[in-house]
Design an enzyme around this catalytic site. Structure first.
Site, short mmCIF file in Angstrom:
data_model
loop_
_atom_site.label_atom_id
_atom_site.label_comp_id
_atom_site.label_asym_id
_atom_site.label_seq_id
_atom_site.Cartn_x
_atom_site.Cartn_y
_atom_site.Cartn_z
N THR A 95 0.86 -1.18 0.00
CA THR A 95 0.00 0.00 0.00
C THR A 95 0.90 1.23 0.00
O THR A 95 2.00 1.20 0.53
CB THR A 95 -0.84 -0.03 1.30
OG1 THR A 95 -1.72 -1.13 1.25
CG2 THR A 95 -1.61 1.26 1.52
N VAL A 120 -12.87 -5.14 1.43
CA VAL A 120 -12.36 -3.81 1.71
C VAL A 120 -11.45 -3.90 2.93
O VAL A 120 -11.77 -4.58 3.90
CB VAL A 120 -13.52 -2.83 2.01
CG1 VAL A 120 -12.99 -1.48 2.49
CG2 VAL A 120 -14.39 -2.63 0.76
N GLY A 160 0.04 -2.83 5.42
CA GLY A 160 0.02 -4.14 6.08
C GLY A 160 -1.30 -4.86 5.87
O GLY A 160 -2.08 -4.53 4.98
N GLY A 181 -4.80 -5.53 6.23
CA GLY A 181 -5.90 -4.67 6.63
C GLY A 181 -6.80 -5.27 7.69
O GLY A 181 -7.28 -4.57 8.58
#
Ligand code: GLY
Length: 293
Positions: A160, A189, A212, A214
């Site tokens: 990310t 998500v 990392g 989520g």
């Protein structure tokens, strides 16, 4: 860390520093830095975003500024290059914090955001199914990967992207943008669009941006927990270490974090195997590393 990744982070830092020194607001600098990383294709965001198990890219992003605690986010957005700009538009053009899915994609298109070339996973891997595959088979594959116990390692692939900044007025901002994890069901998500999980910014505590796994970051609400420790007087390094340790010890998770306090103290910490990141201070010299022990 590859050489192009290091060069890309360095140039994002150098540009951000120039803008801040010229008086740009932290929010704009965070957005610009993340746009550069999204466009590079070198990270798990923007044109480099991961695909979900049905071969479709659904991306998440959020941005927050610490003066008025204003925030904007998008989740499961498709077909655009810069989800971070869509997140900023949600913050600035609506009374909402989070837009999702097709509606978020249409919102971004309405504001003329650059479209990504429609592309499915170029080289479908063993665990990428066709978009026509039914949920039953997709779920079976996901559960098979779960049973191998390798979901955690498989989920920690490309990173990310995120940024934190402190401007000349003393305002902090934080943002993050992601294509999720490496193996994920359609519609999954992560932490990135959830304010207080993947991102938080408050002029009274600091700015926090997460990378990392989520699922583990959400369960600990990591960004807000670090912010609360900063507000209690702990340093960025101690606050980050304490919460990252909790993520590992309590739920066997993994995360990495950028933390910046309103007085300019800064820490990069991670429990993930590596984290390509860097910082730039008043001397204007970017420092980039692939690991922060
Ligand atoms: N940290 C990014 C994600 O889990 O989606």
């Amino acid at each position: 860390m590859t050489v192009p990744q290091a060069a890309c982070v360095e140039s994002a830092l150098a540009e951000g520093h120039r803008s801040l020194m010229a008086g740009a607001p932290a929010l704009a600098v965070v957005e610009e830095a993340i746009r550069l990383l999204e466009l590079s294709g070198l990270f798990n965001a923007g044109i480099g975003a991961n695909h979900q198990l049905d071969g479709v890219r659904r991306m998440d992003a959020s941005i927050m500024e610490g003066d008025g605690l204003r925030a904007g986010a998008v989740a499961s957005i498709e077909g655009i290059v810069h989800p971070i700009t869509a997140a900023r538009l949600v913050m600035e053009k609506t009374g909402h914090v989070l837009l999702v899915g097709q509606s978020a994609s249409r919102f971004a298109q309405y504001f003329g955001l650059e479209l990504a070339r429609a592309k499915r996973a170029r080289e479908p891997r063993a665990f990428h199914l066709s978009p026509r595959t039914g949920l039953r088979r997709t779920l079976a594959l996901h559960q098979a990967i779960l049973r191998t116990g390798r979901l955690r390692t498989r989920s920690l692939g490309k990173e990310t992207v995120g940024a934190v900044a402190l401007d000349l007025t003393g305002t902090v901002a934080a943002g993050a943008s992601t294509g999720g994890v490496d193996v994920m069901l359609p519609g999954r998500v992560g932490d990135t669009p959830l304010i207080g999980c993947g991102v938080y910014a408050d002029n009274e505590s600091g700015a926090i941006s997460m990378t990392g796994l989520g699922e583990s970051i959400i369960r600990v609400a990591v960004a807000k927990e670090i912010s609360d420790l900063l507000a209690s007087g702990l340093s960025p390094r101690v606050s980050a270490n304490r919460v990252l340790r909790k993520v590992v010890e309590r739920i066997n998770g993994a995360a990495g974090v950028l933390v910046l306090s309103p007085d300019g103290r800064f820490a990069i910490r991670h429990s993930t195997p590596h984290m390509v990141a860097g910082s730039i201070g008043r001397d204007g010299r970017p420092r980039v590393q692939g690991c922060f022990a």
